[in-house]
Design an enzyme around this catalytic site. Structure first.
Site, PDB file in Angstrom:
ATOM      1  N   ALA A  11      -0.299  12.580 -11.338  1.00  0.00           N
ATOM      2  CA  ALA A  11       0.450  13.174 -10.226  1.00  0.00           C
ATOM      3  C   ALA A  11       1.797  13.746 -10.645  1.00  0.00           C
ATOM      4  O   ALA A  11       2.073  14.935 -10.446  1.00  0.00           O
ATOM      5  CB  ALA A  11       0.628  12.132  -9.124  1.00  0.00           C
ATOM      6  N   SER A  22      -4.677  14.823 -12.491  1.00  0.00           N
ATOM      7  CA  SER A  22      -4.353  15.130 -11.084  1.00  0.00           C
ATOM      8  C   SER A  22      -5.341  14.494 -10.113  1.00  0.00           C
ATOM      9  O   SER A  22      -5.954  15.169  -9.287  1.00  0.00           O
ATOM     10  CB  SER A  22      -4.313  16.652 -10.876  1.00  0.00           C
ATOM     11  OG  SER A  22      -3.334  17.250 -11.684  1.00  0.00           O
ATOM     12  N   CYS A  72      -4.882   6.029  -5.776  1.00  0.00           N
ATOM     13  CA  CYS A  72      -4.918   5.251  -4.529  1.00  0.00           C
ATOM     14  C   CYS A  72      -6.300   5.263  -3.888  1.00  0.00           C
ATOM     15  O   CYS A  72      -6.621   4.393  -3.079  1.00  0.00           O
ATOM     16  CB  CYS A  72      -3.892   5.802  -3.541  1.00  0.00           C
ATOM     17  SG  CYS A  72      -2.191   5.792  -4.145  1.00  0.00           S
ATOM     18  N   ARG A 104      -4.185  28.127 -15.710  1.00  0.00           N
ATOM     19  CA  ARG A 104      -2.846  28.525 -15.270  1.00  0.00           C
ATOM     20  C   ARG A 104      -1.848  28.503 -16.431  1.00  0.00           C
ATOM     21  O   ARG A 104      -0.664  28.343 -16.230  1.00  0.00           O
ATOM     22  CB  ARG A 104      -2.391  27.600 -14.138  1.00  0.00           C
ATOM     23  CG  ARG A 104      -3.361  27.557 -12.966  1.00  0.00           C
ATOM     24  CD  ARG A 104      -2.819  26.723 -11.829  1.00  0.00           C
ATOM     25  NE  ARG A 104      -1.677  27.382 -11.224  1.00  0.00           N
ATOM     26  CZ  ARG A 104      -0.658  26.726 -10.655  1.00  0.00           C
ATOM     27  NH1 ARG A 104      -0.653  25.407 -10.660  1.00  0.00           N
ATOM     28  NH2 ARG A 104       0.331  27.386 -10.107  1.00  0.00           N
ATOM     29  N   ASP A 111       5.213   6.537 -11.591  1.00  0.00           N
ATOM     30  CA  ASP A 111       5.184   5.080 -11.623  1.00  0.00           C
ATOM     31  C   ASP A 111       5.949   4.467 -12.789  1.00  0.00           C
ATOM     32  O   ASP A 111       6.079   3.246 -12.868  1.00  0.00           O
ATOM     33  CB  ASP A 111       3.734   4.586 -11.671  1.00  0.00           C
ATOM     34  CG  ASP A 111       2.956   4.911 -10.418  1.00  0.00           C
ATOM     35  OD1 ASP A 111       3.569   5.404  -9.448  1.00  0.00           O
ATOM     36  OD2 ASP A 111       1.725   4.695 -10.407  1.00  0.00           O
ATOM     37  N   ARG A 161      13.781  -3.280  21.305  1.00  0.00           N
ATOM     38  CA  ARG A 161      14.407  -3.859  22.505  1.00  0.00           C
ATOM     39  C   ARG A 161      14.611  -5.356  22.335  1.00  0.00           C
ATOM     40  O   ARG A 161      15.666  -5.893  22.706  1.00  0.00           O
ATOM     41  CB  ARG A 161      13.528  -3.585  23.733  1.00  0.00           C
ATOM     42  CG  ARG A 161      13.499  -2.143  24.185  1.00  0.00           C
ATOM     43  CD  ARG A 161      12.609  -1.958  25.388  1.00  0.00           C
ATOM     44  NE  ARG A 161      13.154  -2.625  26.569  1.00  0.00           N
ATOM     45  CZ  ARG A 161      12.512  -2.697  27.742  1.00  0.00           C
ATOM     46  NH1 ARG A 161      11.291  -2.181  27.868  1.00  0.00           N
ATOM     47  NH2 ARG A 161      13.065  -3.298  28.771  1.00  0.00           N
TER      48      ARG A 161
END
Length: 460
Positions: A13, A43, A47, A74, A289, A448
């Site tokens: 990632a 990539s 998780c 790319r 990480d 509250r």
């Protein structure tokens, strides 16, 4: 003009987000990008591995956002199955090892990104390396576990650890038809919650048929004549096992950085500035990480291994490397998970966290429902809130409940980031309709009650 040389260590990632963002900003003539990944995949969603193991996600490739071939198309020189074994900071180069050919070589850089991720905690205990004992951090790990499950005739699974990975893998094993025992060294499952909220998780897991043993300190793994796992041994008992999954947690993978003399924090992660540049090093960045990040509530660094942070880090690093500008201010510690239909969420500080940083606080716990009580399928939830004793500032929220509970933590995460008081929260204009919420959303009911507790204490 000679292109600048960007080298990236890690192809998941943070690393590949950085590569992609830098490439958007600078073409190959301005910036050459070489990325090293020691595994087969890039990539991908780590998780999502428990849901692939469970069968909820049927195809491994569904977890892959972008393949190595797509990155190479790319103009990113992505080298899989290649492990970086040394960082020469002074010489601005890294040493790489092709794990298939055995070839080792140096690769020079002008700018370096360290995105080495985290590794599963694997205690140095007898039998931990036995066949049938699995950590689950990468797609290669997940594939190895599935291969074991396909070969295993017995149906007894032991999960060591009851954090996020542990409870998610317990669910996966249950869905695969295994008899599941979770061994937890703590007082209750989910140590990221306070024990009273963890108890709700324990009760729910028991109701699902998962046996959870708290206070269970694993001392070793017993093996059979074939060398495969046969049991998990604790100080007081042993538990038969045909497969063992380690869900103890993860640690920053920073051995390379440590050997190179780069600065590490108290949790073993790399230390960076707001731009994700490694402290004291102009041309080295780190993200994902393997880094520590600032906890905006507690005021110190933490190690939090989440894909959300890793992707943000990568975008910021890529922008800065590519000539733009970005910063990562920190986190409030938001996380959400589930075990079967039970949703578990938290953000901010637990009681022990607040005590550790010297904050006085009050707590408020309420029970409510996910929808108007009269609307079909309204499900119960428990919300616990911490507020600072004198100021009323929100310090943390924990939620345990059924469908519709978990993502309510996002409201609290925004309030924490904005440094709101619990009294200010009571006036939040949240969406309401009977299918979605009671008239008073459960988070606001907790706010509250927290205000009431503060007033009784004479602080509000």
């Amino acid at each position: 003009m000679t292109a600048e040389r960007l080298v990236i260590i890690g192809g998941d990632a943070a690393g590949m987000s950085a590569a992609s963002q830098a490439r958007r900003l600078k073409g190959p003539g301005e910036l050459s990008i070489t990325a090293f990944e020691r595994g087969h995949f890039t990539s991908y969603s780590a998780c999502g591995i428990p849901y692939w193991v469970s069968g909820d996600v049927t195809d491994r490739d569904d977890l892959v956002a972008r393949t190595p071939e797509e990155h190479r198309a790319r103009d990113i020189d992505l080298r899989t199955r290649t492990e970086v074994t040394e960082i020469d900071v002074a010489g601005r180069r890294v040493r790489a090892l092709d794990r298939d050919s055995g070839e080792a070589y140096w690769s020079a850089f002008d700018k370096l990104v360290i995105a080495t991720g985290a590794r599963p905690v694997r205690p140095e205990l007898p039998g931990m390396d036995a066949a049938g004992v699995h950590g689950v951090q990468t797609l290669d790990d997940g594939q190895a576990l599935l291969d074991t499950l396909d070969r295993t005739e017995g149906r007894r699974a032991v999960v060591v650890g009851a954090g996020y990975i542990g409870v998610e893998m317990a669910e996966a094993m249950l869905k695969r038809g295994f008899e599941v025992t979770v061994l937890n060294r703590g007082e209750q499952p989910m140590a990221t919650l306070d024990p009273d909220m963890g108890r709700l998780v324990h009760d729910a897991m028991d109701g699902l048929g998962i046996t959870t043993v708290n206070g269970a300190e694993v001392t070793g793994i017993g093996t059979g004549p074939d060398g495969r796992v046969a049991e998990v041994v604790t100080a007081g008992a042993s538990y038969p096992a045909d497969v063992v999954v380690l869900g103890i947690g993860v640690e920053p993978e920073t051995a390379l950085a440590r050997a190179a003399g780069l600065p590490l924090g108290p949790h073993g992660g790399l230390l960076t500035d707001l731009s994700m540049r490694v402290a004291g090093h102009e041309n080295i960045w780190a993200g994902g990480d393997c880094v520590e990040v600032l906890d905006l509530v507690a005021g110190h660094t933490r190690h939090i291994a989440l894909g959300t942070h890793a992707n943000k880090h990568g975008q910021i690093i890529g922008s800065n490397v590519g000539g733009g500008y970005g910063t990562f201010p920190g986190v409030v510690g938001t996380a959400v998970s589930k075990v079967c239909d039970l949703e578990i969420a938290r953000t901010g500080l637990r009681e022990k966290d607040a005590r550790a940083v010297g904050l006085r606080y009050v707590t408020a716990t309420i029970e409510s429902t996910s929808r108007a009580g009269y609307y079909p399928d309204a499900r119960p939830m428990t919300v616990k809130m911490l507020a600072e004793y004198r100021t009323g500032r929100l310090l943390g929220v924990q939620i345990v409940g059924r469908e519709g509970a978990g993502k309510r933590v996002d409201v609290a995460a925004v309030a924490l980031t904005a440094r709101m008081t619990v009294e200010q929260m009571t006036a939040l204009d949240l969406g309401y309709a009977p299918p979605f919420s009671p008239v008073w959303d459960p988070v606001l009911v907790a706010a509250r009650k927290a205000v009431s507790v503060l007033r009784k204490a004479g602080t509000a």
